[in-house]
Design a protein around this motif. Structure first.
Motif, PDB file in Angstrom:
ATOM      1  N   SER A 233      -9.492   3.953  -8.225  1.00  0.00           N
ATOM      2  CA  SER A 233      -9.362   3.067  -7.075  1.00  0.00           C
ATOM      3  C   SER A 233     -10.735   2.521  -6.702  1.00  0.00           C
TER       4      SER A 233
ATOM      5  N   PRO B 194      -3.977   3.217  -5.993  1.00  0.00           N
ATOM      6  CA  PRO B 194      -4.242   1.785  -6.140  1.00  0.00           C
ATOM      7  C   PRO B 194      -4.109   1.013  -4.833  1.00  0.00           C
ATOM      8  N   GLU B 195      -4.982   0.040  -4.657  1.00  0.00           N
ATOM      9  CA  GLU B 195      -4.858  -0.899  -3.545  1.00  0.00           C
ATOM     10  C   GLU B 195      -3.742  -1.901  -3.812  1.00  0.00           C
TER      11      GLU B 195
ATOM     12  N   TYR C 202      -7.265   5.117 -14.495  1.00  0.00           N
ATOM     13  CA  TYR C 202      -7.398   4.271 -13.308  1.00  0.00           C
ATOM     14  C   TYR C 202      -8.358   4.893 -12.296  1.00  0.00           C
TER      15      TYR C 202
ATOM     16  N   SER D  74       0.843  -1.191   0.000  1.00  0.00           N
ATOM     17  CA  SER D  74       0.000   0.000   0.000  1.00  0.00           C
ATOM     18  C   SER D  74       0.882   1.245   0.000  1.00  0.00           C
TER      19      SER D  74
ATOM     20  N   ILE E  31     -11.117  -0.074 -12.802  1.00  0.00           N
ATOM     21  CA  ILE E  31     -10.372  -0.549 -11.632  1.00  0.00           C
ATOM     22  C   ILE E  31      -9.339  -1.558 -12.123  1.00  0.00           C
TER      23      ILE E  31
ATOM     24  N   ASN F 107      -7.229   8.678  -5.099  1.00  0.00           N
ATOM     25  CA  ASN F 107      -7.267   7.718  -6.202  1.00  0.00           C
ATOM     26  C   ASN F 107      -5.930   6.983  -6.257  1.00  0.00           C
TER      27      ASN F 107
END
Length: 217
Positions: free
Chosen positions: A81, A45-46, A79, A6, A112, A43
């Motif tokens: 999130s 990414p996981e 992208y 993360s 996503i 925004n």
């Protein structure tokens, strides 16, 4: 560079944005969101590595061919999130039509990028418009020459959705099978131009764009 599971600090996020997806495209431009900026929803990414993997496919297979042919490609939305997409979808269902996002299950392997879909496949959608096409579109409001050009010249698209405003379109790379359908969306209506298996899908479609579209290369 290997990123942590993360991203929690500015330095790491800055370095993440510097990651080169292809010759002309970087991750930073894929993370921009008006909704996220206005409402303070990050925004990020996981799964940063998975998002980068998909971003490289999207940029090299879809965006670079467009840039080679038309010059500048303006990215409107790339992208999203899961947190931002869910927030946007909640607002849309509450009546905010400016936040036009489908739910997370539908958008997995679409906007996503770092979530596989229910079949376990990766995919990525990016919303763009082509400035070089705008003059023709403003005169005609006809998206079809550009749609047929993409059908003939970009083998790796999985689906296309064109919109009225600026002739923007969603173009998707997908790891799994696809019908390569091309749609025109003018909510609440939707019409399909072509898809695999329909009459006129195969072959050359130059008669629809020759003399209209003048690629650079």
């Amino acid at each position: 560079m290997q990123f942590p599971q993360s991203i929690t600090d500015v330095a790491t996020l800055t370095e993440y944005g510097r990651q080169r997806l292809s010759e002309h495209f970087f991750m930073r431009e894929m993370l921009y969101s008006e909704v996220g900026n206005l409402h303070g929803v990050p925004n990020i990414p996981e799964n940063p590595e998975l998002a980068l993997q998909v971003g490289c496919e999207v940029a090299s297979r879809l965006l670079e061919p467009l840039k080679r042919a038309f010059g500048h490609v303006s990215i409107r939305s790339a992208y999203r999130s899961p947190v931002l997409n869910a927030f946007c979808n909640e607002r849309f269902r509450a009546g905010d039509t400016a936040c036009w996002c489908t739910d997370n299950d539908i958008n997995a392997a679409r906007h996503i990028w770092d979530r596989r879909d229910s079949d376990g496949h990766l995919g990525g959608t990016v919303t763009v418009f082509i400035p070089a096409y705008l003059e023709h579109y403003r005169k005609t409001e006809d998206y079809r020459p550009l749609a047929w050009w993409i059908r003939d010249h970009i083998d790796d698209y999985a689906e296309l959705f064109f919109f009225r405003n600026l002739c923007a379109f969603n173009i998707r790379w997908y790891q799994g099978p696809s019908e390569k359908a091309i749609w025109y969306l003018d909510p609440p209506t939707r019409s399909m131009l072509t898809k695999m298996g329909t009459d006129g899908f195969d072959g050359d479609h130059g008669q629809f764009y020759r003399g209209i579209i003048k690629p650079l290369g």
